[in-house]
Scaffold this motif. Structure first.
Motif, short mmCIF file in Angstrom:
data_model
loop_
_atom_site.label_atom_id
_atom_site.label_comp_id
_atom_site.label_asym_id
_atom_site.label_seq_id
_atom_site.Cartn_x
_atom_site.Cartn_y
_atom_site.Cartn_z
N GLU A 145 0.85 -1.24 -0.02
CA GLU A 145 -0.08 -0.08 -0.11
C GLU A 145 1.17 1.14 -0.05
O GLU A 145 1.53 1.65 1.19
CB GLU A 145 -0.92 0.07 1.26
N PHE A 146 0.88 1.79 -1.14
CA PHE A 146 1.93 3.11 -1.42
C PHE A 146 0.80 4.18 -1.41
O PHE A 146 0.07 4.44 -2.24
CB PHE A 146 2.46 2.79 -2.53
N GLN A 147 1.15 5.09 -0.26
CA GLN A 147 0.84 6.36 -0.15
C GLN A 147 1.77 7.61 -0.19
O GLN A 147 2.96 7.63 0.14
CB GLN A 147 0.04 6.45 1.07
N ALA A 148 1.02 8.82 -0.76
CA ALA A 148 1.99 10.00 -1.11
C ALA A 148 1.36 11.31 -0.34
O ALA A 148 0.03 11.18 -0.46
CB ALA A 148 2.54 10.27 -2.38
N PHE A 149 1.88 11.86 0.11
CA PHE A 149 1.32 13.16 1.06
C PHE A 149 1.92 14.33 0.95
O PHE A 149 3.35 14.30 1.11
CB PHE A 149 1.38 12.70 2.59
N ASP A 150 1.53 15.25 0.56
CA ASP A 150 2.06 16.78 0.61
C ASP A 150 2.15 17.34 1.86
O ASP A 150 0.97 17.94 2.33
CB ASP A 150 1.25 17.53 -0.54
N ALA A 151 3.15 17.33 2.63
CA ALA A 151 3.26 17.91 3.82
C ALA A 151 3.00 19.40 4.02
O ALA A 151 2.53 19.96 4.86
CB ALA A 151 4.57 17.52 4.68
N LYS A 152 3.39 20.12 2.90
CA LYS A 152 3.30 21.43 3.02
C LYS A 152 1.85 22.05 2.67
O LYS A 152 1.53 22.89 3.42
CB LYS A 152 4.15 22.08 1.51
N ASP A 153 0.98 21.42 1.93
CA ASP A 153 -0.50 21.65 1.64
C ASP A 153 -1.44 20.87 2.30
O ASP A 153 -2.74 21.30 2.26
CB ASP A 153 -0.65 21.82 0.17
#
Length: 296
Positions: A145-153
């Protein structure tokens, strides 16, 4: 001439959107977190409906050795307790969370084993993180399960936008289109002609969880009325949402696990031509569906 102008405008909008998104991302060559051969190597796409929530993960279909998609800093290593443990079980199962710079944080979840040592802080691109298995709450699959998150926005990113493209994506098919009015009454749209009362309608189509469109567009009489893009999701009022003309949560996007929103339209008395199109992550469009509707 008007329709030609609209088509040119739409083409320019797509080009500028793609350019803006490309420039917004860091110019690094990320790799797949596990070996893949085709789009058939996934069991669940970003924004698919999963237990009444929108999936933020790209789920791989088969177990494999897992490697870091890019270099970065290890933020956390989550080791799920044994089944007999009294400790709270992580919904991610065994997982490694990595800050890949520029605010991009990746979660490598549902691992059967973790290969990196405790206390390790830096990871190189291609370095082995472990192997995928069935350690998370979603144990219907043994894939990563590959997740990506934009910590800035503070937004979830569609992982496919950060990874290499395939030469040929899975063909998209827009089928089983249904119009739902304000009262919840459903009408199956059968081309090429049909009759509907004047009203506001939500248009849904049959979708497969491993082949979610990247973008859908709906036009009425040549005018673009709504675009839904599945590049990011943001949280609104405690729910994950996709932005169209408004923010749509899971109950708005899906009437069931297989019926997904294409867009909303307003039909007024007379004749209306409704055209629905969808495109995949590489920008390839499906065959547009065209409906000539007599509106009473």
């Amino acid at each position: 001439m008007k329709q030609q102008t609209v088509a040119i405008a739409r083409s320019k909008t797509r080009w500028f959107s793609a350019l803006f998104f490309a420039l917004a991302l860091p110019l690094t060559a990320r790799d797949w977190p596990q070996a893949v051969r085709s789009p058939n190597d996934f069991s669940l796409y970003f924004a698919a409906l999963r237990e009444n929530r929108l999936s933020t993960a790209l789920v791989f279909a088969s177990p494999a050795r897992i490697k870091s998609a890019d270099s970065g800093t290890v933020l956390a290593v989550v080791r799920a307790p044994d089944a007999d443990s009294e400790f709270f079980h992580s919904p991610l199962g065994n997982a490694v969370i990595v800050d890949h710079r520029d605010g991009f944080i990746a979660t490598y979840g549902n691992l059967s084993e973790i290969a990196i040592e405790n206390g390790k802080t830096h990871i190189e691109q291609g370095e082995t993180l472990g192997a995928s298995g069935a350690s998370s709450w979603q144990q219907e699959t043994a894939g990563l399960e590959f997740q990506a998150f934009d910590a800035k926005d503070g937004k979830s990113i569609n992982p496919r936008t950060l990874l290499p493209l395939f030469r040929n994506e899975k063909p998209l098919r827009i089928r089983g289109i249904t119009a739902v009015n304000k009262k919840g009454e459903k009408t199956a749209l059968q081309p090429p002609t049909l009759t509907l009362p004047a009203d506001n309608y939500a248009l849904f189509h049959e979708v497969e969880p491993d082949n979610i469109p990247y973008k859908t567009e709906v036009t009425v009489n040549g005018a673009l009325v709504e675009t839904l893009s599945y590049d990011i999701m943001s949280e609104r009022n405690g729910a994950l949402t996709v932005k169209g003309n408004k923010y749509y949560a899971a109950p708005d996007l899906y009437t069931s696990e297989t019926m997904m929103l294409l867009g909303n339209i307003m039909l007024t008395r007379g004749r209306s031509t409704v055209v629905i199109s969808a495109s995949d992550i590489s920008g390839v469009e499906s065959s547009p569906q065209r409906f000539s509707i007599t509106v009473e």
